[in-house]
Design a protein around this motif. Sequence first.
Motif, PDB file in Angstrom:
ATOM      1  N   THR A   6       0.845  -1.190   0.000  1.00  0.00           N
ATOM      2  CA  THR A   6       0.000   0.000   0.000  1.00  0.00           C
ATOM      3  C   THR A   6       0.877   1.235   0.000  1.00  0.00           C
ATOM      4  OG1 THR A   6      -0.083   0.010   2.411  1.00  0.00           O
ATOM      5  CG2 THR A   6      -1.876  -1.118   1.268  1.00  0.00           C
ATOM      6  N   PRO A   7       0.387   2.327  -0.551  1.00  0.00           N
ATOM      7  CA  PRO A   7       1.184   3.540  -0.552  1.00  0.00           C
ATOM      8  C   PRO A   7       1.276   4.115   0.857  1.00  0.00           C
ATOM      9  CG  PRO A   7      -1.002   4.014  -1.340  1.00  0.00           C
ATOM     10  CD  PRO A   7      -0.916   2.531  -1.146  1.00  0.00           C
ATOM     11  N   LYS A  10      -3.326   6.923   1.626  1.00  0.00           N
ATOM     12  CA  LYS A  10      -4.408   6.407   0.785  1.00  0.00           C
ATOM     13  C   LYS A  10      -4.849   7.429  -0.261  1.00  0.00           C
ATOM     14  CE  LYS A  10      -5.040   2.471   2.849  1.00  0.00           C
ATOM     15  NZ  LYS A  10      -4.721   1.224   2.250  1.00  0.00           N
ATOM     16  N   THR A  11      -4.311   8.630  -0.194  1.00  0.00           N
ATOM     17  CA  THR A  11      -4.638   9.653  -1.181  1.00  0.00           C
ATOM     18  C   THR A  11      -3.533   9.712  -2.226  1.00  0.00           C
ATOM     19  OG1 THR A  11      -3.594  11.400   0.137  1.00  0.00           O
ATOM     20  CG2 THR A  11      -5.956  11.030   0.465  1.00  0.00           C
ATOM     21  N   TYR A  12      -3.900  10.140  -3.392  1.00  0.00           N
ATOM     22  CA  TYR A  12      -2.949  10.222  -4.499  1.00  0.00           C
ATOM     23  C   TYR A  12      -1.870  11.263  -4.195  1.00  0.00           C
ATOM     24  CZ  TYR A  12      -1.180  11.014  -9.209  1.00  0.00           C
ATOM     25  OH  TYR A  12      -0.373  11.146 -10.303  1.00  0.00           O
ATOM     26  N   TYR A  74       2.686   0.271  -6.224  1.00  0.00           N
ATOM     27  CA  TYR A  74       2.416  -0.694  -7.292  1.00  0.00           C
ATOM     28  C   TYR A  74       2.879  -0.054  -8.601  1.00  0.00           C
ATOM     29  CZ  TYR A  74      -1.460   2.038  -9.140  1.00  0.00           C
ATOM     30  OH  TYR A  74      -2.199   3.034  -9.710  1.00  0.00           O
ATOM     31  N   PHE A 104      -4.529   4.958 -10.049  1.00  0.00           N
ATOM     32  CA  PHE A 104      -4.313   4.829  -8.609  1.00  0.00           C
ATOM     33  C   PHE A 104      -5.649   4.627  -7.886  1.00  0.00           C
ATOM     34  CE2 PHE A 104      -4.082   6.755  -4.389  1.00  0.00           C
ATOM     35  CZ  PHE A 104      -2.918   6.228  -3.862  1.00  0.00           C
ATOM     36  N   ASN A 105      -6.616   5.479  -8.202  1.00  0.00           N
ATOM     37  CA  ASN A 105      -7.926   5.378  -7.560  1.00  0.00           C
ATOM     38  C   ASN A 105      -8.612   4.061  -7.896  1.00  0.00           C
ATOM     39  OD1 ASN A 105      -7.613   7.882  -6.341  1.00  0.00           O
ATOM     40  ND2 ASN A 105      -8.554   8.955  -8.059  1.00  0.00           N
ATOM     41  N   HIS A 107      -7.080   1.234  -8.760  1.00  0.00           N
ATOM     42  CA  HIS A 107      -6.293   0.160  -8.157  1.00  0.00           C
ATOM     43  C   HIS A 107      -6.668  -0.034  -6.695  1.00  0.00           C
ATOM     44  CE1 HIS A 107      -2.829  -2.461  -7.529  1.00  0.00           C
ATOM     45  NE2 HIS A 107      -2.597  -1.786  -6.419  1.00  0.00           N
ATOM     46  N   TYR A 108      -6.682   1.047  -5.936  1.00  0.00           N
ATOM     47  CA  TYR A 108      -6.953   0.925  -4.505  1.00  0.00           C
ATOM     48  C   TYR A 108      -8.436   0.786  -4.191  1.00  0.00           C
ATOM     49  CZ  TYR A 108      -2.075   1.262  -3.641  1.00  0.00           C
ATOM     50  OH  TYR A 108      -0.734   0.982  -3.625  1.00  0.00           O
ATOM     51  N   ARG A 111      -8.921  -2.960  -4.569  1.00  0.00           N
ATOM     52  CA  ARG A 111      -8.346  -3.668  -3.416  1.00  0.00           C
ATOM     53  C   ARG A 111      -9.269  -3.554  -2.215  1.00  0.00           C
ATOM     54  NH1 ARG A 111      -2.010  -3.844  -3.312  1.00  0.00           N
ATOM     55  NH2 ARG A 111      -2.624  -5.656  -2.278  1.00  0.00           N
ATOM     56  N   LYS A 112      -9.883  -2.373  -2.053  1.00  0.00           N
ATOM     57  CA  LYS A 112     -10.793  -2.147  -0.942  1.00  0.00           C
ATOM     58  C   LYS A 112     -12.026  -3.039  -1.085  1.00  0.00           C
ATOM     59  CE  LYS A 112     -10.808   2.133   0.214  1.00  0.00           C
ATOM     60  NZ  LYS A 112     -11.102   3.563   0.253  1.00  0.00           N
TER      61      LYS A 112
END
Length: 128
Positions: A6-7, A10-12, A74, A104-105, A107-108, A111-112
Amino acid sequence: MMATATPVSKTYPAPQIAAALGSWYDERMQTALRRPKSPEERKAEGGSVFDIQPELSSQQAVAVLLELEEILGYEPKKKVIRRGGYRSRAEFIQDLSAKIEADFNNHYAARKMVASVIEAEQPVHAQL
């Protein structure tokens, strides 16, 4: 180096991505062979096929995705690269940053959703 799952946030990370894209682009353009002719030079000497090509081709731009892996957590998909390349630094940063943000949005968010499905399935498996 292995990328994290995870980055950091959680925000870009827009400022980090823009800075990374800008420095990567500048590094690639620092060669005497890349110096574009001025309009006066083209008028006096004539042009060539190289004058109508983009500054950075889409094939060259794919390499930047590996560098962004550490920041994002990622490797972005290759579809974020514009076909035909980029004519300027500003175009490269703006276009690619916007597409990477969407990736990015997605992708995550995916995953969520998978994590929520797994959490919902755990009690069902426990009952069996």
